[in-house]
Design a protein around this motif. Structure first.
Motif, PDB file in Angstrom:
ATOM      1  N   SER A  17      14.925  53.378  14.875  1.00 20.37           N
ATOM      2  CA  SER A  17      15.550  53.487  16.187  1.00 20.37           C
ATOM      3  C   SER A  17      16.205  54.852  16.364  1.00 20.37           C
ATOM      4  O   SER A  17      16.625  55.483  15.382  1.00 20.37           O
ATOM      5  N   LEU A  18      16.272  55.268  17.602  1.00 17.71           N
ATOM      6  CA  LEU A  18      17.034  56.454  18.000  1.00 17.71           C
ATOM      7  C   LEU A  18      17.653  56.183  19.360  1.00 17.71           C
ATOM      8  O   LEU A  18      17.090  55.405  20.147  1.00 17.71           O
ATOM      9  N   ARG A  19      18.763  56.847  19.629  1.00 15.38           N
ATOM     10  CA  ARG A  19      19.350  56.807  20.964  1.00 15.38           C
ATOM     11  C   ARG A  19      19.468  58.228  21.489  1.00 15.38           C
ATOM     12  O   ARG A  19      20.167  59.057  20.884  1.00 15.38           O
ATOM     13  N   LEU A  20      18.795  58.484  22.592  1.00 18.20           N
ATOM     14  CA  LEU A  20      18.905  59.773  23.259  1.00 18.20           C
ATOM     15  C   LEU A  20      20.009  59.715  24.306  1.00 18.20           C
ATOM     16  O   LEU A  20      20.207  58.679  24.955  1.00 18.20           O
ATOM     17  N   SER A  21      20.704  60.831  24.459  1.00 20.18           N
ATOM     18  CA  SER A  21      21.727  60.958  25.488  1.00 20.18           C
ATOM     19  C   SER A  21      21.412  62.176  26.345  1.00 20.18           C
ATOM     20  O   SER A  21      20.838  63.153  25.866  1.00 20.18           O
ATOM     21  N   CYS A  22      21.809  62.103  27.589  1.00 24.31           N
ATOM     22  CA  CYS A  22      21.646  63.234  28.503  1.00 24.31           C
ATOM     23  C   CYS A  22      22.916  63.340  29.326  1.00 24.31           C
ATOM     24  O   CYS A  22      23.198  62.462  30.150  1.00 24.31           O
ATOM     25  N   ALA A  23      23.668  64.398  29.083  1.00 26.94           N
ATOM     26  CA  ALA A  23      24.917  64.635  29.795  1.00 26.94           C
ATOM     27  C   ALA A  23      24.662  65.593  30.955  1.00 26.94           C
ATOM     28  O   ALA A  23      24.105  66.668  30.761  1.00 26.94           O
ATOM     29  N   ALA A  24      25.073  65.184  32.138  1.00 23.86           N
ATOM     30  CA  ALA A  24      24.826  65.972  33.345  1.00 23.86           C
ATOM     31  C   ALA A  24      26.118  66.596  33.854  1.00 23.86           C
ATOM     32  O   ALA A  24      27.204  66.014  33.735  1.00 23.86           O
ATOM     33  N   SER A  25      25.973  67.770  34.444  1.00 29.96           N
ATOM     34  CA  SER A  25      27.088  68.422  35.120  1.00 29.96           C
ATOM     35  C   SER A  25      26.542  69.166  36.334  1.00 29.96           C
ATOM     36  O   SER A  25      25.363  69.517  36.389  1.00 29.96           O
ATOM     37  N   GLY A  26      27.424  69.360  37.312  1.00 31.90           N
ATOM     38  CA  GLY A  26      27.024  70.098  38.509  1.00 31.90           C
ATOM     39  C   GLY A  26      26.345  69.260  39.574  1.00 31.90           C
ATOM     40  O   GLY A  26      25.872  69.802  40.577  1.00 31.90           O
ATOM     41  N   ILE A  27      26.268  67.941  39.354  1.00 35.39           N
ATOM     42  CA  ILE A  27      25.697  67.032  40.348  1.00 35.39           C
ATOM     43  C   ILE A  27      26.635  65.846  40.538  1.00 35.39           C
ATOM     44  O   ILE A  27      27.488  65.585  39.678  1.00 35.39           O
ATOM     45  N   ILE A  28      26.487  65.151  41.653  1.00 26.67           N
ATOM     46  CA  ILE A  28      27.217  63.890  41.844  1.00 26.67           C
ATOM     47  C   ILE A  28      26.384  62.823  41.156  1.00 26.67           C
ATOM     48  O   ILE A  28      25.522  62.171  41.761  1.00 26.67           O
ATOM     49  N   PHE A  29      26.632  62.682  39.879  1.00 24.41           N
ATOM     50  CA  PHE A  29      25.764  61.917  38.983  1.00 24.41           C
ATOM     51  C   PHE A  29      25.481  60.517  39.511  1.00 24.41           C
ATOM     52  O   PHE A  29      24.345  60.052  39.452  1.00 24.41           O
ATOM     53  N   SER A  30      26.500  59.863  40.041  1.00 23.84           N
ATOM     54  CA  SER A  30      26.358  58.452  40.408  1.00 23.84           C
ATOM     55  C   SER A  30      25.368  58.240  41.551  1.00 23.84           C
ATOM     56  O   SER A  30      24.923  57.116  41.783  1.00 23.84           O
ATOM     57  N   THR A  31      25.001  59.301  42.243  1.00 21.22           N
ATOM     58  CA  THR A  31      24.084  59.177  43.377  1.00 21.22           C
ATOM     59  C   THR A  31      22.637  59.498  43.013  1.00 21.22           C
ATOM     60  O   THR A  31      21.746  59.369  43.851  1.00 21.22           O
ATOM     61  N   TYR A  32      22.407  59.883  41.782  1.00 25.84           N
ATOM     62  CA  TYR A  32      21.103  60.348  41.353  1.00 25.84           C
ATOM     63  C   TYR A  32      20.301  59.266  40.639  1.00 25.84           C
ATOM     64  O   TYR A  32      20.856  58.469  39.870  1.00 25.84           O
ATOM     65  N   SER A  70      19.955  53.225  30.173  1.00 22.59           N
ATOM     66  CA  SER A  70      21.238  52.830  30.748  1.00 22.59           C
ATOM     67  C   SER A  70      21.969  54.078  31.206  1.00 22.59           C
ATOM     68  O   SER A  70      21.589  55.197  30.851  1.00 22.59           O
ATOM     69  N   ARG A  71      22.994  53.872  31.978  1.00 17.38           N
ATOM     70  CA  ARG A  71      23.781  55.005  32.477  1.00 17.38           C
ATOM     71  C   ARG A  71      25.253  54.661  32.456  1.00 17.38           C
ATOM     72  O   ARG A  71      25.633  53.495  32.634  1.00 17.38           O
ATOM     73  N   ASP A  72      26.073  55.687  32.250  1.00 15.35           N
ATOM     74  CA  ASP A  72      27.522  55.568  32.315  1.00 15.35           C
ATOM     75  C   ASP A  72      27.989  56.595  33.331  1.00 15.35           C
ATOM     76  O   ASP A  72      28.092  57.793  33.010  1.00 15.35           O
ATOM     77  N   ASP A  73      28.228  56.160  34.554  1.00 17.21           N
ATOM     78  CA  ASP A  73      28.591  57.098  35.616  1.00 17.21           C
ATOM     79  C   ASP A  73      29.957  57.744  35.359  1.00 17.21           C
ATOM     80  O   ASP A  73      30.206  58.859  35.825  1.00 17.21           O
ATOM     81  N   ALA A  74      30.825  57.080  34.619  1.00 18.35           N
ATOM     82  CA  ALA A  74      32.128  57.666  34.307  1.00 18.35           C
ATOM     83  C   ALA A  74      31.993  58.860  33.371  1.00 18.35           C
ATOM     84  O   ALA A  74      32.832  59.761  33.378  1.00 18.35           O
ATOM     85  N   LYS A  75      30.922  58.848  32.570  1.00 17.85           N
ATOM     86  CA  LYS A  75      30.691  59.925  31.617  1.00 17.85           C
ATOM     87  C   LYS A  75      29.570  60.863  32.064  1.00 17.85           C
ATOM     88  O   LYS A  75      29.198  61.778  31.323  1.00 17.85           O
ATOM     89  N   ASN A  76      28.997  60.602  33.239  1.00 20.95           N
ATOM     90  CA  ASN A  76      27.884  61.425  33.730  1.00 20.95           C
ATOM     91  C   ASN A  76      26.763  61.521  32.706  1.00 20.95           C
ATOM     92  O   ASN A  76      26.172  62.602  32.488  1.00 20.95           O
TER      93      ASN A  76
END
Length: 114
Positions: A17-32, A70-76
């Motif tokens: 198993s692996l878990r990939l993460s993708c951290a976003a900045s510069g966008i209103i993440f929760s709307t994407y 999955s997504r965590d909008d609080a953490k973008n």
């Protein structure tokens, strides 16, 4: 400036198993819409999984039942939990974010090999 930064790739044995993460900045993440594509050597880039702003998910047939987005909008941040990995999952995995514009991360290598 929009940035999507992936992490969590690596070398894993078949069945692992692996878990990939993708951290976003510069966008209103929760709307994407956020998601993951992958590209194996010599192959076209293919959609792996996506999740809407409302949390609706879809998956490529080849990963259904094994991968979870999955997504965590609080953490973008958007995640891709990958279980029961197979050698054919080996690829560079790219995070993307889409609303009106489409943004890509730089990619992270996942290698499944014994």
């Amino acid at each position: 400036q929009v940035q999507l930064v992936e992490s969590g790739g690596g070398l894993v044995r078949p069945g692992g198993s692996l878990r990939l993460s993708c951290a976003a900045s510069g966008i209103i993440f929760s709307t994407y819409v956020m998601g993951w594509y992958r590209q194996a050597p010599g192959k076209q880039r293919e959609l792996v999984a996506a999740i809407t702003a409302g949390g609706t998910t879809n998956y490529a047939d080849s990963v259904k039942g094994r991968f979870t987005i999955s997504r965590d909008d609080a953490k973008n941040t958007v995640y891709l939990q990958m279980n029961s990995l197979k050698p054919e999952d080996t690829a560079v995995y790219y995070c993307y974010g889409r609303r009106v514009s489409l943004y890509w991360g730089q990619g992270t290598q996942v290698t499944v090999s014994s």
